[in-house]
Design a protein around this motif. Structure first.
Motif, mmCIF file in Angstrom:
data_model
loop_
_atom_site.group_PDB
_atom_site.id
_atom_site.type_symbol
_atom_site.label_atom_id
_atom_site.label_comp_id
_atom_site.label_asym_id
_atom_site.label_seq_id
_atom_site.Cartn_x
_atom_site.Cartn_y
_atom_site.Cartn_z
ATOM 1 N N TYR A 53 -5.102 -3.799 -0.575
ATOM 2 C CA TYR A 53 -4.702 -2.389 -0.538
ATOM 3 C C TYR A 53 -5.499 -1.628 0.525
ATOM 4 N N ASP A 58 0.339 -3.571 1.825
ATOM 5 C CA ASP A 58 0.971 -2.990 0.633
ATOM 6 C C ASP A 58 1.855 -3.990 -0.103
ATOM 7 N N THR A 61 -0.337 -6.198 -2.237
ATOM 8 C CA THR A 61 -0.919 -5.396 -3.311
ATOM 9 C C THR A 61 0.114 -5.101 -4.388
ATOM 10 N N THR A 88 -8.486 1.674 -8.339
ATOM 11 C CA THR A 88 -7.301 1.074 -7.730
ATOM 12 C C THR A 88 -6.127 1.093 -8.699
ATOM 13 N N LEU A 96 1.371 3.430 -4.848
ATOM 14 C CA LEU A 96 2.029 2.326 -4.159
ATOM 15 C C LEU A 96 3.441 2.079 -4.688
#
Length: 255
Positions: A53, A58, A61, A88, A96
């Motif tokens: 990340y 992305d 992640t 996170t 995200l």
């Protein structure tokens, strides 16, 4: 407390704890159980995805995030002995996956019940450890993610105040980065080394026997610098002390 009222929590162990300092995971289980929780460690868990990340990957992640979400959705709370991993999951995952109609809401729900362990013990469980004694002095480093992303500052100090015989000494620049920063220390090693050198100076000036913190990455970075200097300061994750530790090998020491 009946079993029906005991929260069922999932412990997210973290990669570093699993590989480098499993004592922290066992300490977390002991504290959570003492605080009245039923603790499980899902075997499907892997990395939280933070290195990918922070590096802008992305897609990787998101794949990791979906696996973590699926593994921990059944629990009342997800508990992490790391502010950076908790940050996170709490902040990175919802951002995200925000545009994903399925996983976006699931990420948001998991984020709401994800807690760094010391914050959870104090803010949610109103827990105070009892019967602890450790002769010595310690100073405390506030890790960046825990302090800035999650607001963790008073909680570890309140818990440590319950340890008889432990003198807490102030640390100049307690809220200043140690230079680890996840991938930062890999991308910018010279800058990272200069930062941790300054941190080691302040730790030694405190005169404390021990350095405590809530993130193993930071502790490994600072312990490495202190050990290379020949310092006698010993480094522990705070929950190791709260679970009755502090007499065995410190981080970076051989058993």
């Amino acid at each position: 407390m009946t079993r029906a009222t005991r929260p069922r929590v999932g412990l997210f162990v973290t990669c570093l704890v699993d590989a480098m300092r499993p004592e922290i995971g066992f300490a977390a289980i002991r504290l959570l159980e003492d605080a009245g929780c039923d603790v499980e460690v899902p075997t499907r868990q892997t990395c939280c995805g933070q290195p990918a990340y922070n590096s802008g990957d992305d897609a990787s992640t998101a794949a990791v995030a979906r696996q973590v979400i699926a593994a921990f959705e059944p629990f009342d709370h997800l508990i992490v002995p790391s502010g950076s991993c908790a940050g996170t999951i709490r902040h990175g995952y919802p951002a995200l996956l925000a545009s994903d109609a399925d996983w976006g809401p699931r990420a948001a729900r998991l984020a709401e019940k994800t807690h760094e362990i010391m914050s959870y013990l104090v803010d949610i469980r109103d827990y105070t450890p009892g019967g602890l004694r450790l002769e010595g002095s310690a100073t405390y480093h506030d890790s960046c993610a825990g302090l800035r992303e999650l607001g963790i500052h008073d909680q570890p100090r309140r818990l440590l105040a319950a340890v008889d015989g432990l003198e807490m000494r102030p640390l100049d620049g307690e809220n200043v980065c140690c230079g680890f920063g996840g991938m930062f220390c890999v991308k910018y090693p010279a800058i990272s080394d200069a930062i941790v050198g300054e941190k080691a100076d302040t730790v030694e000036r405190s005169g404390a026997d021990m350095l405590l913190a809530g993130d193993l990455g930071c502790l490994m970075n600072m312990a490495g610098k202190l050990n290379r200097r020949g310092s006698k300061v010993r480094c522990f994750h705070t929950i190791e002390i709260l679970a009755g530790g502090g007499n065995g090998p410190a981080i970076g020491e051989k058993p």
